[in-house]
Design an enzyme around this catalytic site. Structure first.
Site, PDB file in Angstrom:
ATOM      1  N   TYR A   1      37.808  51.180  28.181  1.00  0.00           N
ATOM      2  CA  TYR A   1      37.019  50.136  27.523  1.00  0.00           C
ATOM      3  C   TYR A   1      36.454  50.608  26.187  1.00  0.00           C
ATOM      4  CZ  TYR A   1      36.753  46.550  31.189  1.00  0.00           C
ATOM      5  OH  TYR A   1      37.034  45.551  32.069  1.00  0.00           O
TER       6      TYR A   1
ATOM      7  N   LYS B   1      44.335  57.550  39.320  1.00  0.00           N
ATOM      8  CA  LYS B   1      45.799  57.678  39.349  1.00  0.00           C
ATOM      9  C   LYS B   1      46.136  59.099  38.937  1.00  0.00           C
ATOM     10  CE  LYS B   1      48.850  54.851  39.368  1.00  0.00           C
ATOM     11  NZ  LYS B   1      49.894  54.669  40.426  1.00  0.00           N
TER      12      LYS B   1
ATOM     13  N   ASP C   1      46.143  52.231  43.092  1.00  0.00           N
ATOM     14  CA  ASP C   1      47.040  51.141  43.532  1.00  0.00           C
ATOM     15  C   ASP C   1      47.042  51.040  45.055  1.00  0.00           C
ATOM     16  OD1 ASP C   1      48.315  53.643  43.640  1.00  0.00           O
ATOM     17  OD2 ASP C   1      50.297  52.841  43.186  1.00  0.00           O
TER      18      ASP C   1
ATOM     19  N   ASP D   1      36.951  47.495  37.338  1.00  0.00           N
ATOM     20  CA  ASP D   1      36.945  46.071  36.975  1.00  0.00           C
ATOM     21  C   ASP D   1      37.879  45.305  37.907  1.00  0.00           C
ATOM     22  OD1 ASP D   1      36.427  43.771  35.347  1.00  0.00           O
ATOM     23  OD2 ASP D   1      38.391  44.075  34.425  1.00  0.00           O
TER      24      ASP D   1
ATOM     25  N   ASP E   1      36.893  42.895  41.512  1.00  0.00           N
ATOM     26  CA  ASP E   1      37.254  41.475  41.673  1.00  0.00           C
ATOM     27  C   ASP E   1      37.997  41.283  42.988  1.00  0.00           C
ATOM     28  OD1 ASP E   1      36.141  40.614  39.307  1.00  0.00           O
ATOM     29  OD2 ASP E   1      37.933  39.519  38.662  1.00  0.00           O
TER      30      ASP E   1
HETATM   31  C1  IPM Z   1      33.088  42.332  34.528  1.00  0.00           C
HETATM   32  C2  IPM Z   1      33.751  41.463  33.503  1.00  0.00           C
HETATM   33  C3  IPM Z   1      33.624  42.146  32.145  1.00  0.00           C
HETATM   34  C4  IPM Z   1      34.423  43.421  32.193  1.00  0.00           C
HETATM   35  C5  IPM Z   1      34.019  41.277  30.950  1.00  0.00           C
HETATM   36  C6  IPM Z   1      33.256  39.971  30.924  1.00  0.00           C
HETATM   37  C7  IPM Z   1      33.846  42.013  29.660  1.00  0.00           C
HETATM   38  O1  IPM Z   1      35.058  41.195  33.866  1.00  0.00           O
HETATM   39  O2  IPM Z   1      31.876  42.596  34.389  1.00  0.00           O
HETATM   40  O3  IPM Z   1      33.774  42.738  35.472  1.00  0.00           O
HETATM   41  O4  IPM Z   1      35.644  43.423  31.980  1.00  0.00           O
HETATM   42  O5  IPM Z   1      33.828  44.453  32.459  1.00  0.00           O
HETATM   43 MG    MG Z   2      35.607  41.991  35.744  1.00  0.00          MG
END
Ligand code: IPM
Ligand code: MG
Length: 368
Positions: A142, A192, A225, A249, A253
């Site tokens: 990032y 990884k 993975d 990230d 999710d």
């Molecule tokens: C998160 C989001 C952020 C990220 C975005 C909004 C920049 O997806 O907090 O997971 O990628 O970190």
């Molecule tokens: Mg995210």
């Protein structure tokens, strides 16, 4: 101690709607538990861009550095899709993370019993799930340099750099081990190391920190993975998952969806202790600004309310009051109160954002 200070940054879309509900919860704790907060509010994301031409004004950044904790709603929206990369709403959030040095991002994925049927996985795979992803938040791909898009021999090349120093790995690893000690004492570190040097270093440093100071915690390693696969195959094998910024990230999710709804998930981003001993901290729901339902009173305020509960626990040492709030949310769900994101075939009409909070406040009253 002085009255704790909170900076509220509602941001865009449903951010403002759910944050208004958090304001009511803060008010309840003030009135009924005599917990006073010095609350101020400012702009972030598209809302800040509209006013200042940048997604985070310097004055807001300065305020964020001074307060005891920042509470953020959500940033982004289709209106801002075509903005230059440097002023996109997300850059405001990334600036807060970087300049406050919030290296440890805690993303709990807890499956509330009343919601176990909402998961896309079978009930028995997710019921009772309670895992915590600790994501490194201030480094890795990032932020790594070099980065950018340039032209080489007439061809465009896009570059990002995955880069970690051992100090960066060590501090987030310590954070994960400390948290695991307060839970069931297990950390699984994901990278990884089979293809990336940064992954090899990650594994080495995590192992060294473990051997030196955390022998009481059980440590395992997994390729990221495989970690993604294991999260959907048998998520309850995990307690704390430690991973880098980009893998975190994605994996967070994935873990979030195990629990049924993004509308339920809080997060905390913590940095180093300030002079008063409290960590630098920002709390935000995992969900985004949800432009599709903005302004319709449909948003689920729980994730943002639970983020405030995390603030009570991690910034203000009010773990009992955090638990009170978490139990209130759980009790409301057990009663079958549902916002639109939590509807299933056969359910009666959903409640609005405000009605959800009414129900939570009623449970808080009942807890006294
Ligand atoms: C998160 C989001 C952020 C990220 C975005 C909004 C920049 O997806 O907090 O997971 O990628 O970190
Ligand atoms: Mg995210």
């Amino acid at each position: 101690m002085n009255t704790p200070s909170l900076l509220i940054l509602p941001g865009d879309g449903i951010g403002a709607e759910v944050m208004a509900e958090v304001g009511r919860i803060i008010g309840w704790f003030g009135d009924r538990r005599d917990m006073q907060f010095d609350v101020s509010e400012d702009l972030v994301g598209g809302a800040a861009y509209d006013k200042h031409g940048v997604p985070l004004a310097d004055s807001t950044m300065a305020k964020a550095q001074e307060v005891d904790a920042v509470l953020l709603g959500a940033v982004g929206g289709p209106k801002y899709d075509d903005l230059d990369f440097s002023v996109k709403p997300e850059r405001g959030l990334l600036r807060l993370r970087k300049e406050m040095d919030l290296f440890s991002n805690l993303r709990p994925a807890q499956c509330f019993d009343a919601l176990a049927d909402f998961s896309s996985l079978k009930r028995d795979i997710v019921a009772g799930l309670d895992i915590l992803i600790v994501r490194e938040l201030t480094s890795g791909s990032y932020f790594g340099e070099p980065r950018g898009i340039h032209t080489e021999n007439g061809m465009r090349v896009g570059i990002n750099t995955q880069r970690y120093t051992e100090a960066e790995i060590a501090r987030v690893a310590r954070s994960a081990f400390e948290l695991a000690r307060r839970r069931s004492g297990k950390v699984c570190s994901m990278e990884k190391a089979n293809v990336m040097e940064s992954g090899i270093l990650w594994r080495d440093v995590v192992t060294e920190i473990h051997q030196a100071d955390y022998g009481d915690v059980e440590l395992s390693h997994m390729y990221a993975d495989n970690g993604a696969m294991q999260l959907v195959r048998a998520p309850k094998q995990f307690d704390v998952i430690l991973t880098d910024n980009l893998f975190g990230d994605i994996l967070s999710d994935c873990a979030a969806m195990l629990t049924g709804s993004l509308g339920m998930l809080p997060s905390a981003s913590l940095g180093l202790p300030m002079e008063n001993g409290r960590p630098k901290a920002l709390y935000e729901p995992v969900h985004g600004s949800a432009p599709d339902i903005t302004g319709q009173a449909k948003a689920n305020p729980c994730a943002c309310i639970l983020s405030f509960a995390m603030a009570l626990r991690y910034s203000f040492d009010m773990g009992d009051e955090a638990t009170r709030l978490e139990r209130a949310v759980e009790a409301v769900l057990a009663d079958g109160v549902r916002t639109a994101d939590l509807m299933q075939a056969g359910d009666t009409a959903p409640v609005s954002t405000t009605q959800m909070t009414d129900a939570i406040i009623a449970k808080l009253e009942g807890s006294l």
